[in-house]
Design a protein around this motif. Structure first.
Motif, PDB file in Angstrom:
ATOM      1  N   GLY A  63       0.825  -1.324   0.029  1.00  0.00           N
ATOM      2  CA  GLY A  63      -0.155   0.164  -0.006  1.00  0.00           C
ATOM      3  C   GLY A  63       0.979   1.053   0.033  1.00  0.00           C
ATOM      4  N   PHE A  75       5.544   4.781  -1.007  1.00  0.00           N
ATOM      5  CA  PHE A  75       4.867   3.970  -1.796  1.00  0.00           C
ATOM      6  C   PHE A  75       5.571   2.438  -1.692  1.00  0.00           C
ATOM      7  CE2 PHE A  75       3.894   7.872  -4.008  1.00  0.00           C
ATOM      8  CZ  PHE A  75       2.654   8.036  -3.841  1.00  0.00           C
ATOM      9  N   TYR A  96      -2.811   0.936   3.839  1.00  0.00           N
ATOM     10  CA  TYR A  96      -1.723  -0.051   4.022  1.00  0.00           C
ATOM     11  C   TYR A  96      -1.873  -1.138   4.903  1.00  0.00           C
ATOM     12  CZ  TYR A  96       0.309   2.575   7.735  1.00  0.00           C
ATOM     13  OH  TYR A  96       0.400   3.252   9.006  1.00  0.00           O
ATOM     14  N   VAL A 512       2.135   0.003  -6.041  1.00  0.00           N
ATOM     15  CA  VAL A 512       0.876  -0.139  -5.138  1.00  0.00           C
ATOM     16  C   VAL A 512      -0.112  -0.782  -6.217  1.00  0.00           C
ATOM     17  CG1 VAL A 512      -0.651   1.061  -3.792  1.00  0.00           C
ATOM     18  CG2 VAL A 512       1.567   1.970  -3.980  1.00  0.00           C
TER      19      VAL A 512
END
Length: 594
Positions: A63, A75, A96, A512
């Motif tokens: 995430g 990221f 995340y 991601v």
């Protein structure tokens, strides 16, 4: 949603687990990584490009995170590793999940506002964690572990209210599966072969608190952070900032952040999907703003380029099962997403965290009102919601306890609806210091704050006084220009574009990846319909669920609710997505008892 699955087992207890995991991951390229932990424990990790999620030194991350204090977007695992090296924070906004371990313990944390859901199921010597409660339920069945309906949760679901449109606490329809609410993290002792995972919570009063002792400082800090995050995304690539606008106040704050810069305005995409007759005023307001402030609605890219951007989901019902069925009941099915990482879905969801969503009540006030109409349901709601509040350090009778409950449950599960399609959803109004500011009571409250709803008015005035003075979808939201001028005197004048900063972007946004994970989709029975769902396809599915519930030993009230759902799905005047969760609740219950 099935973005990830973590399976941890001790070799003495979960010998048969490996064969089942091999069957699930068979044919999927790069969806799974495996490794040894301490003292005979092993893990399997399922996610998009699973090996890329490894963090040096023992850990996993998938995430993105936003570190406002250090002005960083992180990221993927590489971005997370770099921001940690720079002294970045541990519990941050974003979307995340991160896993860490050492010789003694394994822990699982989520983003601070829980945009990425986190569910856990544990047995002696084993731990299952995922963003999908349905995946955990199906995996338990494959492992011949119990899947037991929680009757109290089922009874609480009879409350037709937005507060009960999703989970009311950590308890789910399956007794053996728990939701880890905001402030919670999972912990597993690796020193004991048959240990079970537990969930620990941070007191939300501590986690969400003002950073200073001046109202003006808190508001200006939050406004600059909102603008800086939006500007950073908007300048990261063409049409990377995609704003969903309505006629209300919250999305207008995001719009105000964009309009601080002509460059950002040119690079952003603005949309308003509220085109149904009941939302006509929304669209009219947005159209008027677009004309006056000089921005276009819709993408400016060539039509063939826009088509290539879209990735359609061949089985949206499978997506609904793995995403919503056991945690969020309104029947909303996503049928497509953007094809590649990069663009962010930006929405104004989050200001209810400070302006209030449940009329600033206490839990006993809500339960008292409900008990007058539905006493059995009220007892179930009280039991589940009270447990969630107490775990987070909130006393049910304290001021705004139900707003704390909103933070723990509805803001997360409703606000994170982007997750099935993409992890790149940005909710810039979710500002921790403003949450704490709004919850201050009595003499602790700053004198400049008469009511928590004033915070969103002040944010908009700071970012764009002209936008703040324009009409909204409802006249009661309108603010007189003289009031805006008066507030700006207290707040130090409007935010200047020179105060906005460009955050560092660590790692690669291409890391991601989002959308349904093919390997985990194998846990869904193949009997569901393929392609876009029509009412005609849902009717027989609801009828089958009604028959199943009617033949079960569930109380008559549940059966009555099931028959009501059968009527709802046949009512062409009620859009399936506007059924208040009637249909979703019944399909979910049937999935558990089948």
């Amino acid at each position: 949603m099935s973005n990830f699955l973590l399976v941890v087992g001790h070799s003495e207890r979960f010998g048969s687990l490996r064969n089942i995991l091999d069957e699930i991951s068979n044919g999927s390229q790069g969806d799974r990584s495996d490794g040894w932990l301490a003292s005979g424990w092993r893990y399997s990790w399922f996610s998009h490009r699973a090996h890329a999620d490894a963090i040096g030194g023992g850990g996993l991350f998938t995430g993105f995170a936003v570190d406002d204090k250090n002005q960083i977007f992180a990221f993927g695992s590489e971005g997370w590793r770099q921001q940690n090296q720079l002294g970045g924070g541990a519990d941050l906004p974003g979307c995340y999940v991160r896993v860490g371990w050492n010789e003694g313990h394994l822990t699982v944390h989520g983003d601070v506002f829980r945009m990425m859901p986190l569910f856990v199921s544990t047995e002696p010597g084993g731990l299952l964690a995922s963003d999908s409660a349905y995946v955990l339920m199906q995996l338990r069945r494959r492992l011949n572990l119990p899947v037991t309906l929680d009757r109290t949760v089922t009874e609480a679901m009879l409350w037709p209210n937005a507060m009960a449109a999703q989970l009311l606490g950590s308890r789910t329809l399956v007794r053996e599966i728990s939701y880890v609410t905001v402030g919670g993290h999972i912990r597993l002792d690796l020193r004991i072969p048959n240990s079970r995972a537990s969930v620990s919570y941070t007191d939300v009063h501590t986690q969400f608190s003002p950073e200073g002792d001046a109202y003006r400082h808190e508001l200006r800090t939050a406004a600059v952070r909102i603008a800086s995050a939006v500007h950073t995304v908007a300048t990261s690539g063409p049409e990377h900032a995609r704003l969903a606008l309505s006629g209300g106040k919250d999305s207008r704050i995001c719009l105000a952040a964009v309009l601080l810069s002509s460059q950002v305005k040119r690079g952003a995409v603005f949309s308003c999907t509220n085109t149904q007759p009941q939302h006509q005023r929304d669209y009219e307001v947005v159209q008027a703003l677009a004309k006056e402030f000089g921005f276009d609605l819709g993408s400016r890219l060539p039509p063939d380029h826009r088509t290539r951007q879209i990735r359609r989901f061949p089985q949206p019902f499978t997506l609904w099962l793995t995403d919503q069925s056991l945690c969020y009941y309104p029947f909303k099915v996503q049928s497509y997403a953007l094809a590649a990482p990069g663009p962010f879905s930006i929405a104004g969801l989050g200001s209810e965290l400070y302006k209030g969503n449940y009329e600033l009540q206490t839990l006993p006030q809500v339960i008292s009102s409900l008990a007058a109409r539905m006493p059995r349901v009220a007892r179930a709601v009280d039991e589940i919601a009270t447990d969630a509040l107490l775990a987070a350090g909130v006393q049910p009778g304290e001021p705004q306890s139900v707003e704390w409950h909103y933070l723990l449950l509805r803001n997360a599960l409703h606000g994170g609806r982007f997750v099935p399609a993409t992890k790149l959803g940005l909710r810039p109004l979710q500002q921790s210091n403003l949450v704490g500011l709004a919850k201050l009571a009595g003499t602790a409250r700053f004198p400049e704050l008469e009511h928590p709803s004033q915070i969103s008015d002040d944010l908009l005035a700071l970012l764009n006084p002209s936008l703040a003075a324009r009409p909204f979808d409802k006249p009661g939201k309108n603010v007189a220009p003289s009031d805006i001028i008066d507030r700006l005197r207290h707040l130090g004048g409007p935010i200047s574009s020179t105060e906005v900063t460009q955050y560092r972007m660590l790692g690669s946004v291409s890391a991601v990846r989002g959308g349904p994970l093919p390997s985990l989709a194998r846990l869904v029975p193949e009997s569901g319909p393929a392609g876009r769902l029509a009412r005609s396809e849902l009717i027989p599915m609801v009828d089958a669920a009604v028959a199943q519930i009617s033949e079960s030993a569930l109380p008559a009230e549940i059966s009555a609710a099931a028959h009501n759902a059968a009527r709802t799905i046949r009512d062409a005047a009620v859009a399936v997505s506007h059924s208040r969760g009637d249909v979703g609740r019944i399909l979910a219950i049937a999935e558990v008892i089948r």
